[in-house]
Motif scaffolding. Structure first.
Motif, PDB file in Angstrom:
ATOM      1  N   PHE A  70      -8.491  26.422 -15.412  1.00  0.00           N
ATOM      2  CA  PHE A  70      -8.397  27.733 -16.045  1.00  0.00           C
ATOM      3  C   PHE A  70      -8.730  28.819 -15.022  1.00  0.00           C
ATOM      4  CE2 PHE A  70      -8.367  24.924 -19.527  1.00  0.00           C
ATOM      5  CZ  PHE A  70      -7.775  25.596 -20.584  1.00  0.00           C
ATOM      6  N   HIS A  71      -7.835  29.795 -14.931  1.00  0.00           N
ATOM      7  CA  HIS A  71      -7.957  30.835 -13.912  1.00  0.00           C
ATOM      8  C   HIS A  71      -8.891  31.964 -14.343  1.00  0.00           C
ATOM      9  CE1 HIS A  71      -4.853  28.966 -11.568  1.00  0.00           C
ATOM     10  NE2 HIS A  71      -3.931  29.126 -12.496  1.00  0.00           N
ATOM     11  N   ASN A  72      -9.604  32.527 -13.381  1.00  0.00           N
ATOM     12  CA  ASN A  72     -10.419  33.720 -13.613  1.00  0.00           C
ATOM     13  C   ASN A  72      -9.578  34.893 -14.091  1.00  0.00           C
ATOM     14  OD1 ASN A  72     -12.808  33.490 -10.815  1.00  0.00           O
ATOM     15  ND2 ASN A  72     -12.436  32.133 -12.523  1.00  0.00           N
ATOM     16  N   LEU A  73      -8.364  34.944 -13.618  1.00  0.00           N
ATOM     17  CA  LEU A  73      -7.508  36.105 -13.834  1.00  0.00           C
ATOM     18  C   LEU A  73      -7.257  36.395 -15.302  1.00  0.00           C
ATOM     19  CD1 LEU A  73      -5.627  38.188 -12.361  1.00  0.00           C
ATOM     20  CD2 LEU A  73      -3.805  36.483 -12.620  1.00  0.00           C
ATOM     21  N   ASP A  74      -6.974  35.342 -16.079  1.00  0.00           N
ATOM     22  CA  ASP A  74      -6.558  35.543 -17.462  1.00  0.00           C
ATOM     23  C   ASP A  74      -7.039  34.442 -18.405  1.00  0.00           C
ATOM     24  OD1 ASP A  74      -5.013  33.442 -16.586  1.00  0.00           O
ATOM     25  OD2 ASP A  74      -3.108  34.534 -16.668  1.00  0.00           O
ATOM     26  N   ALA A  75      -7.912  33.550 -17.913  1.00  0.00           N
ATOM     27  CA  ALA A  75      -8.457  32.453 -18.714  1.00  0.00           C
ATOM     28  C   ALA A  75      -7.367  31.510 -19.218  1.00  0.00           C
ATOM     29  CB  ALA A  75      -9.274  32.992 -19.892  1.00  0.00           C
ATOM     30  N   ARG A  76      -6.276  31.423 -18.484  1.00  0.00           N
ATOM     31  CA  ARG A  76      -5.208  30.494 -18.822  1.00  0.00           C
ATOM     32  C   ARG A  76      -5.125  29.409 -17.755  1.00  0.00           C
ATOM     33  NH1 ARG A  76      -0.270  34.631 -20.572  1.00  0.00           N
ATOM     34  NH2 ARG A  76      -1.344  35.591 -22.353  1.00  0.00           N
ATOM     35  N   SER A  77      -4.577  28.272 -18.132  1.00  0.00           N
ATOM     36  CA  SER A  77      -4.429  27.179 -17.168  1.00  0.00           C
ATOM     37  C   SER A  77      -3.021  27.211 -16.588  1.00  0.00           C
ATOM     38  CB  SER A  77      -4.697  25.831 -17.836  1.00  0.00           C
ATOM     39  OG  SER A  77      -3.795  25.598 -18.890  1.00  0.00           O
ATOM     40  N   GLY A  78      -2.963  27.377 -15.278  1.00  0.00           N
ATOM     41  CA  GLY A  78      -1.671  27.378 -14.597  1.00  0.00           C
ATOM     42  C   GLY A  78      -1.302  25.978 -14.141  1.00  0.00           C
ATOM     43  N   ARG A  79      -0.032  25.631 -14.222  1.00  0.00           N
ATOM     44  CA  ARG A  79       0.405  24.294 -13.825  1.00  0.00           C
ATOM     45  C   ARG A  79       1.378  24.329 -12.663  1.00  0.00           C
ATOM     46  NH1 ARG A  79      -1.137  20.324 -16.531  1.00  0.00           N
ATOM     47  NH2 ARG A  79       0.590  18.984 -15.870  1.00  0.00           N
ATOM     48  N   GLU A  80       2.185  25.344 -12.569  1.00  0.00           N
ATOM     49  CA  GLU A  80       3.177  25.414 -11.505  1.00  0.00           C
ATOM     50  C   GLU A  80       2.544  25.964 -10.227  1.00  0.00           C
ATOM     51  OE1 GLU A  80       6.137  24.126 -11.757  1.00  0.00           O
ATOM     52  OE2 GLU A  80       5.644  23.555 -13.813  1.00  0.00           O
ATOM     53  N   PRO A  81       2.856  25.374  -9.074  1.00  0.00           N
ATOM     54  CA  PRO A  81       2.296  25.871  -7.815  1.00  0.00           C
ATOM     55  C   PRO A  81       2.497  27.368  -7.596  1.00  0.00           C
ATOM     56  CG  PRO A  81       3.310  23.740  -7.457  1.00  0.00           C
ATOM     57  CD  PRO A  81       3.626  24.125  -8.879  1.00  0.00           C
ATOM     58  N   ALA A  82       3.653  27.897  -7.972  1.00  0.00           N
ATOM     59  CA  ALA A  82       3.905  29.327  -7.771  1.00  0.00           C
ATOM     60  C   ALA A  82       2.949  30.179  -8.594  1.00  0.00           C
ATOM     61  CB  ALA A  82       5.356  29.664  -8.121  1.00  0.00           C
ATOM     62  N   SER A  83       2.673  29.757  -9.823  1.00  0.00           N
ATOM     63  CA  SER A  83       1.768  30.542 -10.668  1.00  0.00           C
ATOM     64  C   SER A  83       0.332  30.413 -10.191  1.00  0.00           C
ATOM     65  CB  SER A  83       1.892  30.110 -12.129  1.00  0.00           C
ATOM     66  OG  SER A  83       1.408  28.789 -12.321  1.00  0.00           O
ATOM     67  N   ILE A  84      -0.050  29.252  -9.666  1.00  0.00           N
ATOM     68  CA  ILE A  84      -1.400  29.080  -9.119  1.00  0.00           C
ATOM     69  C   ILE A  84      -1.584  29.967  -7.902  1.00  0.00           C
ATOM     70  CG2 ILE A  84      -2.967  27.442  -8.015  1.00  0.00           C
ATOM     71  CD1 ILE A  84      -1.646  25.246  -9.746  1.00  0.00           C
ATOM     72  N   ARG A  85      -0.581  29.989  -7.034  1.00  0.00           N
ATOM     73  CA  ARG A  85      -0.640  30.822  -5.827  1.00  0.00           C
ATOM     74  C   ARG A  85      -0.792  32.295  -6.197  1.00  0.00           C
ATOM     75  NH1 ARG A  85       3.401  28.552  -3.625  1.00  0.00           N
ATOM     76  NH2 ARG A  85       2.240  27.129  -2.261  1.00  0.00           N
ATOM     77  N   ALA A  86      -0.027  32.752  -7.174  1.00  0.00           N
ATOM     78  CA  ALA A  86      -0.114  34.152  -7.599  1.00  0.00           C
ATOM     79  C   ALA A  86      -1.463  34.461  -8.233  1.00  0.00           C
ATOM     80  CB  ALA A  86       1.018  34.464  -8.580  1.00  0.00           C
ATOM     81  N   ALA A  87      -2.009  33.504  -9.000  1.00  0.00           N
ATOM     82  CA  ALA A  87      -3.308  33.720  -9.643  1.00  0.00           C
ATOM     83  C   ALA A  87      -4.417  33.844  -8.603  1.00  0.00           C
ATOM     84  CB  ALA A  87      -3.615  32.578 -10.609  1.00  0.00           C
ATOM     85  N   LEU A  88      -4.362  33.047  -7.547  1.00  0.00           N
ATOM     86  CA  LEU A  88      -5.376  33.130  -6.499  1.00  0.00           C
ATOM     87  C   LEU A  88      -5.273  34.446  -5.730  1.00  0.00           C
ATOM     88  CD1 LEU A  88      -5.328  29.472  -5.135  1.00  0.00           C
ATOM     89  CD2 LEU A  88      -7.075  30.537  -6.586  1.00  0.00           C
ATOM     90  N   ARG A  89      -4.064  34.926  -5.540  1.00  0.00           N
ATOM     91  CA  ARG A  89      -3.895  36.246  -4.912  1.00  0.00           C
ATOM     92  C   ARG A  89      -4.487  37.331  -5.794  1.00  0.00           C
ATOM     93  NH1 ARG A  89       1.988  38.002  -5.305  1.00  0.00           N
ATOM     94  NH2 ARG A  89       1.261  38.155  -7.461  1.00  0.00           N
ATOM     95  N   ASP A  90      -4.094  37.372  -7.043  1.00  0.00           N
ATOM     96  CA  ASP A  90      -4.509  38.467  -7.917  1.00  0.00           C
ATOM     97  C   ASP A  90      -5.988  38.395  -8.268  1.00  0.00           C
ATOM     98  OD1 ASP A  90      -1.920  39.357  -7.827  1.00  0.00           O
ATOM     99  OD2 ASP A  90      -1.353  38.512  -9.764  1.00  0.00           O
ATOM    100  N   GLN A  91      -6.541  37.184  -8.270  1.00  0.00           N
ATOM    101  CA  GLN A  91      -7.974  37.027  -8.535  1.00  0.00           C
ATOM    102  C   GLN A  91      -8.821  37.853  -7.579  1.00  0.00           C
ATOM    103  OE1 GLN A  91     -10.332  34.447  -6.482  1.00  0.00           O
ATOM    104  NE2 GLN A  91     -10.843  33.094  -8.194  1.00  0.00           N
ATOM    105  N   LEU A  92      -8.349  38.020  -6.348  1.00  0.00           N
ATOM    106  CA  LEU A  92      -9.159  38.678  -5.323  1.00  0.00           C
ATOM    107  C   LEU A  92      -9.319  40.172  -5.572  1.00  0.00           C
ATOM    108  CD1 LEU A  92     -10.725  38.050  -2.777  1.00  0.00           C
ATOM    109  CD2 LEU A  92      -8.649  38.442  -1.446  1.00  0.00           C
ATOM    110  N   HIS A  93      -8.349  40.800  -6.232  1.00  0.00           N
ATOM    111  CA  HIS A  93      -8.445  42.252  -6.425  1.00  0.00           C
ATOM    112  C   HIS A  93      -8.496  42.651  -7.901  1.00  0.00           C
ATOM    113  CE1 HIS A  93      -4.206  43.164  -7.635  1.00  0.00           C
ATOM    114  NE2 HIS A  93      -3.937  42.053  -6.963  1.00  0.00           N
ATOM    115  N   ARG A  94      -8.652  41.664  -8.785  1.00  0.00           N
ATOM    116  CA  ARG A  94      -8.794  41.953 -10.210  1.00  0.00           C
ATOM    117  C   ARG A  94     -10.034  41.260 -10.753  1.00  0.00           C
ATOM    118  NH1 ARG A  94      -2.894  40.940 -12.699  1.00  0.00           N
ATOM    119  NH2 ARG A  94      -4.075  41.250 -14.630  1.00  0.00           N
TER     120      ARG A  94
END
Length: 310
Positions: free
Chosen positions: A226-250
Motif C-alpha cells: 500500500f502506497h503512502n501516496l493514496d493508500a492504494r496497492s499498486g501492482r503494475e511496475p509503471a504505477s509503482i514507479r510513478a507512486a515512488l516519484r510522487d511520494q517524494l513531493h506529496r
C-alpha cells in the motif's frame, strides 16, 4: 492473526540499532548492503558517528538495511505470511523489497540516490519540518494557508489523528512553531530534519528520482504493497514507479493507509524495523488493534507468538 507488516522510515535510526540481535542473517544483511553500496554501512550502523548516520544519504540505506534484516529474520521463522505490506515514507522501499517487487541491492542504491537528491534540492538551513499536535487535518491545511509570508508551507505527513507534520521554507516552519498554539494547536515541535520532505520543494528531486527508477527492474509484488501516496496497492511496475516519484513531493497519508488496511480485514500490525514509531501511530489511529514492535529480540519473539496464535 491476519496482520500487515509495516516498515519504518527516517527518524527511527540510531547508532547500534539492532545490536541486540545475534542471528547471522542480521549481520549478513548489513554486510551485503555495504558491498552493494561500496562503503561500510555495517560499521557506520554499529559504531557511528551519529552525525554521519544522520546524513540523509546515509540514513536512508542504513534504515532500509535494518528493516530488511528483520524481515529476513522474520521469514526464517516459518510464520504465517502478512496479508499486506506498507512503509512510512522511506519504509515503502523496504515494503517493496519484502514483497519481491524490488531487488535489495537496487533499493539500497535508489534510496542512497534519493537521499542525495533530497539534500541537494534545498540547501541546508533553508528548509525544515514541524509536527503540529492537536489539530485535525483540515485545520492544519488552514494553518498552512494562513501563513502570511512568502515561501512554501504544506502538510507533509498525515501521521495520525491530531498529529500532522508540515514542511517548507524555514521561515514558514518557524512561523508555525511560533503561531500554532494561537491557531488552536496543543503544541508544535521542530522535527530534526533539515530536508523538507514530502512537499513541493522536492518536485525537482522527484523528477530526477523517476529517471533513476527507470533504470531498475520493478515487478508485481507477491503481497499487496500500500502506497503512502493514496493508500492504494499498486501492482503494475509503471504505477509503482510513478507512486515512488510522487511520494517524494506529496504528503504521506499514513492515517488513511492504516484505516484502509483495517477496512480490508487486517486485525493487527507488526512494525518490522528499529524503534516503535509506527506502533505508537497505529495505536492512535486504531485504538484496540494490536501493534507489535520487533526492535529488540524479546519484542520480536512476542510478535512471532502473536501472529501464530492470534
Amino acid at each position: 492473526m491476519n496482520y500487515a507488516m509495516l516498515f519504518p522510515g527516517q527518524g527511527s535510526q540510531s547508532v547500534g540499532m539492532l545490536g541486540g540481535y545475534t542471528a547471522p542473517v542480521v549481520r549478513q544483511t548489513f554486510e551485503e548492503a555495504s558491498d552493494a553500496l561500496g562503503w561500510d554501512l555495517a560499521v557506520l550502523v554499529r559504531e557511528g558517528p551519529e552525525q554521519e548516520l544522520g546524513r540523509t544519504q546515509r540514513t536512508q540505506p542504513a534504515l532500509l538495511a535494518a528493516d530488511i534484516a528483520l524481515w529476513r529474520l522474520w521469514q526464517a521463522q516459518s510464520l504465517p505470511a502478512p496479508s499486506a505490506l506498507a512503509g512510512h515514507s522511506l519504509g515503502e522501499y523496504a515494503a517493496l523489497v519484502a514483497g519481491g517487487a524490488l531487488d535489495f541491492a537496487d533499493a539500497l542504491r535508489l534510496v542512497e540516490r534519493r537521499g542525495q537528491l533530497m539534500q541537494s534540492a534545498v540547501p541546508e538551513g533553508e528548509g525544515g519540518m514541524a509536527a503540529v499536535i492537536g489539530l485535525d487535518d483540515a485545520q492544519v491545511d488552514a494553518l498552512c494557508a494562513a501563513y502570511p509570508g512568502e515561501g512554501v508551507l504544506e502538510p507533509a505527513n498525515f501521521n495520525s489523528p491530531g498529529q500532522v507534520v508540515v514542511a517548507g521554507h524555514l521561515p514558514a516552519v518557524e512561523w508555525v512553531l511560533a503561531n500554532a498554539k494561537a491557531q488552536g494547536a496543543r503544541m508544535a515541535v521542530k522535527v530534526p530534519m533539515s530536508v523538507p520532505s514530502h512537499c513541493s520543494l522536492m518536485r525537482d528531486a522527484a523528477d530526477a528520482l523517476y529517471l533513476a527508477l527507470g533504470e531498475v527492474t520493478l515487478r508485481t509484488p507477491s503481497v499487496p504493497v500500500f502506497h503512502n501516496l493514496d493508500a492504494r496497492s499498486g501492482r503494475e511496475p509503471a504505477s509503482i514507479r510513478a507512486a515512488l516519484r510522487d511520494q517524494l513531493h506529496r504528503p504521506v497519508r499514513w492515517t488513511q493507509t492504516i484505516e484502509t488496511l483495517i477496512a480490508g480485514g487486517v486485525a493487527g500490525f507488526v512494525e518490522c524495523g528499529p524503534g516503535k514509531v509506527l506502533c505508537g501511530l497505529g495505536k492512535r489511529i486504531a485504538k484496540g488493534v494490536p501493534a507489535l514492535p520487533t526492535d529488540e529480540p524479546d519484542a520480536f519473539d512476542k510478535a512471532c507468538a502473536a501472529v501464530t496464535t492470534g
